[in-house]
Design an enzyme around this catalytic site. Structure first.
Site, PDB file in Angstrom:
ATOM      1  N   LYS A  20     137.791  54.581  27.602  1.00  0.00           N
ATOM      2  CA  LYS A  20     137.636  53.468  28.053  1.00  0.00           C
ATOM      3  C   LYS A  20     137.962  53.002  26.714  1.00  0.00           C
ATOM      4  O   LYS A  20     137.317  53.584  25.906  1.00  0.00           O
ATOM      5  CB  LYS A  20     136.271  53.412  28.402  1.00  0.00           C
ATOM      6  N   TYR A  60     138.800  49.966  40.267  1.00  0.00           N
ATOM      7  CA  TYR A  60     137.087  50.263  40.763  1.00  0.00           C
ATOM      8  C   TYR A  60     136.690  49.113  42.274  1.00  0.00           C
ATOM      9  O   TYR A  60     135.226  49.002  42.001  1.00  0.00           O
ATOM     10  CB  TYR A  60     136.032  49.527  39.478  1.00  0.00           C
ATOM     11  N   ASN A 123     130.022  53.541  28.070  1.00  0.00           N
ATOM     12  CA  ASN A 123     129.880  55.303  28.423  1.00  0.00           C
ATOM     13  C   ASN A 123     131.385  55.714  28.360  1.00  0.00           C
ATOM     14  O   ASN A 123     131.355  56.723  29.005  1.00  0.00           O
ATOM     15  CB  ASN A 123     129.078  55.731  29.874  1.00  0.00           C
ATOM     16  N   HIS A 126     135.916  57.802  31.852  1.00  0.00           N
ATOM     17  CA  HIS A 126     136.581  58.566  33.212  1.00  0.00           C
ATOM     18  C   HIS A 126     136.086  59.196  33.610  1.00  0.00           C
ATOM     19  O   HIS A 126     137.386  60.014  33.361  1.00  0.00           O
ATOM     20  CB  HIS A 126     136.467  57.548  33.758  1.00  0.00           C
ATOM     21  N   GLU A 137     143.762  58.251  42.093  1.00  0.00           N
ATOM     22  CA  GLU A 137     143.630  57.252  40.693  1.00  0.00           C
ATOM     23  C   GLU A 137     145.034  58.136  39.633  1.00  0.00           C
ATOM     24  O   GLU A 137     145.360  56.853  39.663  1.00  0.00           O
ATOM     25  CB  GLU A 137     142.441  58.445  40.128  1.00  0.00           C
TER      26      GLU A 137
HETATM   27  P1  GDP Z   1     130.762  57.060  36.805  1.00  0.00           P
HETATM   28  O1  GDP Z   1     131.629  57.763  37.986  1.00  0.00           O
HETATM   29  O2  GDP Z   1     129.532  57.882  36.401  1.00  0.00           O
HETATM   30  O3  GDP Z   1     131.849  56.496  35.998  1.00  0.00           O
HETATM   31  O4  GDP Z   1     129.640  55.812  37.372  1.00  0.00           O
HETATM   32  P2  GDP Z   1     130.029  55.202  38.732  1.00  0.00           P
HETATM   33  O5  GDP Z   1     131.402  55.291  39.132  1.00  0.00           O
HETATM   34  O6  GDP Z   1     128.703  54.710  39.152  1.00  0.00           O
HETATM   35  O7  GDP Z   1     130.296  53.518  38.262  1.00  0.00           O
HETATM   36  C1  GDP Z   1     131.765  53.348  37.522  1.00  0.00           C
HETATM   37  C2  GDP Z   1     131.418  52.460  36.230  1.00  0.00           C
HETATM   38  O8  GDP Z   1     131.112  51.248  36.103  1.00  0.00           O
HETATM   39  C3  GDP Z   1     130.274  53.484  35.107  1.00  0.00           C
HETATM   40  O9  GDP Z   1     130.974  54.817  34.599  1.00  0.00           O
HETATM   41  C4  GDP Z   1     129.938  52.488  34.097  1.00  0.00           C
HETATM   42  O10 GDP Z   1     130.992  51.722  33.113  1.00  0.00           O
HETATM   43  C5  GDP Z   1     130.147  51.335  34.975  1.00  0.00           C
HETATM   44  N1  GDP Z   1     128.169  50.764  35.450  1.00  0.00           N
HETATM   45  C6  GDP Z   1     128.000  51.646  36.340  1.00  0.00           C
HETATM   46  N2  GDP Z   1     126.824  51.130  36.997  1.00  0.00           N
HETATM   47  C7  GDP Z   1     126.643  50.162  35.904  1.00  0.00           C
HETATM   48  C8  GDP Z   1     125.732  49.313  35.563  1.00  0.00           C
HETATM   49  O11 GDP Z   1     124.763  49.662  36.389  1.00  0.00           O
HETATM   50  N3  GDP Z   1     125.960  48.497  34.771  1.00  0.00           N
HETATM   51  C9  GDP Z   1     127.013  48.128  33.978  1.00  0.00           C
HETATM   52  N4  GDP Z   1     127.180  47.890  33.034  1.00  0.00           N
HETATM   53  N5  GDP Z   1     128.292  49.161  33.986  1.00  0.00           N
HETATM   54  C10 GDP Z   1     128.038  49.919  34.984  1.00  0.00           C
HETATM   55 MG    MG Z   2     132.626  56.817  39.829  1.00  0.00          MG
END
Ligand code: GDP
Ligand code: MG
Length: 160
Positions: A20, A60, A123, A126, A137
């Site tokens: 990212k 997303y 973080n 991805h 993807e």
């Molecule tokens: P991943 O698969 O571990 O990347 O997590 P998810 O699919 O649940 O979420 C996708 C991305 O959205 C995450 O990697 C974060 O960059 C972002 N994200 C998820 N939850 C939050 C949150 O509560 N707050 C914020 N600011 N970003 C979030």
């Molecule tokens: Mg995810």
């Protein structure tokens, strides 16, 4: 002969990995690529580019009802990303382990997020969450002709 046949029938998966914008800005691209390379997976696609809002929103789309969605799209489009396609047996689940938990404070030391990040909203990386999403993807982020078919010379040294 038989073990060879069984090994060749093992499912080879693909995963979409993306450094990212914060990972690119913080100079972590080489470190991240290195971890997947050293593990023994095969790189089949790699590019640095500034993605559009439309592409980020499509990627997303499952999260588009979440309160953080607009912030997430701003974050992903805030600078260039490094898009990668990686291939291997079990690569999707293994990559998720190498990456660590979504919240970097919960991610184990030794994982990418555990070692290099502190906040869910920053973080740095991805990784696809299923083989189906890996395929989806990669098709979304790469154009025809951008992926490369090749046989790494180390292959017989990685798998019996
Ligand atoms: P991943 O698969 O571990 O990347 O997590 P998810 O699919 O649940 O979420 C996708 C991305 O959205 C995450 O990697 C974060 O960059 C972002 N994200 C998820 N939850 C939050 C949150 O509560 N707050 C914020 N600011 N970003 C979030
Ligand atoms: Mg995810």
């Amino acid at each position: 002969f038989l073990p060879h046949l069984i090994a060749s029938l093992e499912q080879v998966d693909q995963t979409y990995i993306m450094v990212k914008p914060d990972g690119v800005q913080r100079g972590l691209v080489g470190e991240i690529i290195s971890r997947f390379e050293k593990k023994g997976f095969k790189l089949t696609g790699l590019k640095l580019f500034h993605c559009s809002k439309e592409l980020a929103e499509e990627h997303y789309k499952d999260l588009n009802q979440k309160s953080f969605f607009p912030k997430l799209i701003d974050y992903i489009t805030s600078g260039p990303v490094v898009s990668m396609a990686w291939e291997g047996v079990g690569v999707v689940a293994s990559a998720r382990k190498l990456i660590g938990a979504t919240d970097p404070l919960q991610a184990e030391p030794g994982t990418i997020r555990g070692d290099f990040a502190v906040q869910t909203g920053r973080n740095i990386i991805h990784g696809s969450d299923s083989p189906e999403n890996g395929k989806r993807e990669i098709a979304l982020w790469f154009k025809e002709g951008e992926l490369c078919e090749w046989t790494p010379i180390q292959q017989p040294w990685l798998r019996e």
